[in-house]
Design a protein around this motif. Structure first.
Motif, PDB file in Angstrom:
ATOM      1  N   GLU A  98      29.457  -7.784   8.909  1.00  0.00           N
ATOM      2  CA  GLU A  98      30.330  -7.015   9.814  1.00  0.00           C
ATOM      3  C   GLU A  98      29.632  -5.706  10.216  1.00  0.00           C
ATOM      4  OE1 GLU A  98      33.051  -7.497  11.547  1.00  0.00           O
ATOM      5  OE2 GLU A  98      33.069  -5.401  12.216  1.00  0.00           O
ATOM      6  N   LEU A  99      29.050  -5.016   9.230  1.00  0.00           N
ATOM      7  CA  LEU A  99      28.349  -3.751   9.524  1.00  0.00           C
ATOM      8  C   LEU A  99      27.247  -3.961  10.563  1.00  0.00           C
ATOM      9  CD1 LEU A  99      27.639  -2.025   6.073  1.00  0.00           C
ATOM     10  CD2 LEU A  99      28.785  -0.991   8.039  1.00  0.00           C
TER      11      LEU A  99
ATOM     12  N   SER B 269      27.000  -6.182  12.731  1.00  0.00           N
ATOM     13  CA  SER B 269      27.476  -6.617  14.055  1.00  0.00           C
ATOM     14  C   SER B 269      27.999  -5.428  14.862  1.00  0.00           C
ATOM     15  CB  SER B 269      28.593  -7.664  13.900  1.00  0.00           C
ATOM     16  OG  SER B 269      29.791  -7.015  13.512  1.00  0.00           O
ATOM     17  N   GLN B 270      28.153  -4.291  14.205  1.00  0.00           N
ATOM     18  CA  GLN B 270      28.697  -3.124  14.903  1.00  0.00           C
ATOM     19  C   GLN B 270      27.574  -2.333  15.577  1.00  0.00           C
ATOM     20  OE1 GLN B 270      31.220  -0.967  12.126  1.00  0.00           O
ATOM     21  NE2 GLN B 270      32.564  -2.734  11.842  1.00  0.00           N
ATOM     22  N   GLU B 271      27.848  -1.882  16.793  1.00  0.00           N
ATOM     23  CA  GLU B 271      26.794  -1.273  17.618  1.00  0.00           C
ATOM     24  C   GLU B 271      26.195  -0.003  17.035  1.00  0.00           C
ATOM     25  OE1 GLU B 271      28.120  -0.593  21.570  1.00  0.00           O
ATOM     26  OE2 GLU B 271      28.068  -2.727  22.058  1.00  0.00           O
ATOM     27  N   ASP B 272      27.029   0.759  16.309  1.00  0.00           N
ATOM     28  CA  ASP B 272      26.519   2.041  15.814  1.00  0.00           C
ATOM     29  C   ASP B 272      25.857   1.925  14.436  1.00  0.00           C
ATOM     30  OD1 ASP B 272      28.889   1.440  14.633  1.00  0.00           O
ATOM     31  OD2 ASP B 272      29.678   3.481  14.626  1.00  0.00           O
ATOM     32  N   THR B 273      25.575   0.690  13.990  1.00  0.00           N
ATOM     33  CA  THR B 273      24.864   0.524  12.717  1.00  0.00           C
ATOM     34  C   THR B 273      23.369   0.481  12.996  1.00  0.00           C
ATOM     35  OG1 THR B 273      26.692  -0.699  11.742  1.00  0.00           O
ATOM     36  CG2 THR B 273      24.547  -0.999  10.715  1.00  0.00           C
TER      37      THR B 273
ATOM     38  N   LEU C 259      37.033  -4.191   7.410  1.00  0.00           N
ATOM     39  CA  LEU C 259      36.736  -3.134   8.392  1.00  0.00           C
ATOM     40  C   LEU C 259      36.850  -1.747   7.762  1.00  0.00           C
ATOM     41  CD1 LEU C 259      38.466  -4.509  11.615  1.00  0.00           C
ATOM     42  CD2 LEU C 259      36.024  -4.487  11.047  1.00  0.00           C
TER      43      LEU C 259
ATOM     44  N   CYS D 294      33.786  -1.140   5.702  1.00  0.00           N
ATOM     45  CA  CYS D 294      32.634  -0.816   6.573  1.00  0.00           C
ATOM     46  C   CYS D 294      32.703   0.640   7.023  1.00  0.00           C
ATOM     47  CB  CYS D 294      32.622  -1.716   7.811  1.00  0.00           C
ATOM     48  SG  CYS D 294      32.178  -3.403   7.443  1.00  0.00           S
ATOM     49  N   ASP D 295      33.899   1.086   7.406  1.00  0.00           N
ATOM     50  CA  ASP D 295      34.048   2.485   7.852  1.00  0.00           C
ATOM     51  C   ASP D 295      33.647   3.448   6.744  1.00  0.00           C
ATOM     52  OD1 ASP D 295      34.886   1.740  10.306  1.00  0.00           O
ATOM     53  OD2 ASP D 295      37.020   2.141   9.971  1.00  0.00           O
TER      54      ASP D 295
ATOM     55  N   LYS E 179      29.819   3.469   6.294  1.00  0.00           N
ATOM     56  CA  LYS E 179      29.145   4.228   7.373  1.00  0.00           C
ATOM     57  C   LYS E 179      29.354   5.733   7.178  1.00  0.00           C
ATOM     58  CE  LYS E 179      30.710   1.973  10.959  1.00  0.00           C
ATOM     59  NZ  LYS E 179      30.892   1.474  12.324  1.00  0.00           N
TER      60      LYS E 179
END
Ligand SMILES: Nc1ncnc2c1ncn2[C@@H]1O[C@H](COP(=O)(O)OP(=O)(O)OP(=O)(O)O)[C@@H](O)[C@H]1O
Ligand SMILES: Nc1nc2c(ncn2[C@@H]2O[C@H](COP(=O)(O)O)[C@@H](O)[C@H]2O)c(=O)[nH]1
Length: 204
Positions: free
Chosen positions: A24-25, A27-31, A173, A176-177, A180
């Motif tokens: 999931e991490l 797949s996120q754009e800001d990772t 989610l 993940c937050d 990050k």
């Protein structure tokens, strides 16, 4: 000289959701981490691809890597070897990129010795029952292997104090937050430790 990247270690018992959270991490754009693909002697599960999920090795090949010091850390976990290729980690960190490891607890403790400046995050389950439920529902292990993994999980959970942070994976989610946020805070802390004020005062 380029500042070295941060080594981020995500660890925790089998079935807690490390792989799910990591995917999931990423797949996120800001990772902006680089994932270090591990070596293992475990047989591929259905759908797993060599060079993407793991580098799958024979025991002989793995033991040769150990003897050649090609692994940053390695561990024997429930009958199979798992290890992190040292060259990839070193090269990527020296390019200034953050490297993300997803490994079990014995290996994480070895990395702690080699890289005390790393960032160590323990992913914890909401409860032991939920952990077992997740491994069973995943459907990839026999009952015997699930019991072995659960036995190891109890030993791993008591090690969570050895980590910098514990993140509960109740919700993917949300976990993940938190991860990050921890990484961002760690970058800010390092920038503060570096003589940043000199750069600011230089401008006048
Ligand atoms: N927050 C969550 N809530 C419910 N189910 C979850 C959650 N996170 C992961 N899962 C499920 O739990 C199972 C185990 O997850 P996953 O394979 O990611 O665990 P893991 O820690 O990587 O395991 P291993 O260490 O054995 O590789 C999967 O079926 C996944 O879909
Ligand atoms: N010490 C290491 N542990 C690793 C590495 N890569 C994965 N793992 C961990 O092993 C267990 C079992 O994995 P599975 O894919 O068979 O379910 C799990 O906790 C993984 O995180 C590694 O390079 N070194």
């Amino acid at each position: 000289m380029k500042e070295r990247g941060l080594l981020i270690v995500l660890s925790g018992p089998s079935g807690v959701g490390k792989g799910t959270v990591r995917k999931e991490l990423f797949s996120q754009e800001d990772t902006a981490f680089e994932y270090s693909i591990s070596m293992t002697t475990r047989k591929p599960r259905e759908g797993e691809v060599d060079g993407i999920d793991y580098f799958f090795k024979s025991r002989e090949e793995f033991e040769k890597l150990i003897s050649q010091n090609k692994l940053l850390e390695w561990a024997e976990y429930v009958g199979n070897y798992y290890g992190t290729p040292v060259d990839y980690v070193e090269k990527t960190l020296s390019e200034g990129k953050d490297v993300f490891l997803e490994i079990e607890v014995q290996g994480a403790l070895q990395v702690r010795n080699a890289f005390p400046e790393g960032l160590f995050i323990f992913l914890s389950p909401p409860s032991l029952n939920e952990l077992k439920n997740r491994i069973v529902t995943r459907g990839t292990e026999t009952e015997e292997l699930i019991n072995n993994r659960m036995k190891v999980a109890k030993e791993e959970i008591v090690m969570m104090d050895a980590y910098d942070y514990v993140v509960e994976n109740e919700n993917v989610l949300f976990a993940c937050d938190r991860i990050k946020a921890i990484v961002t805070a760690e970058h800010c802390r390092r920038e503060r430790v570096a003589p940043r004020y000199k750069k600011i005062l230089e401008v006048e």
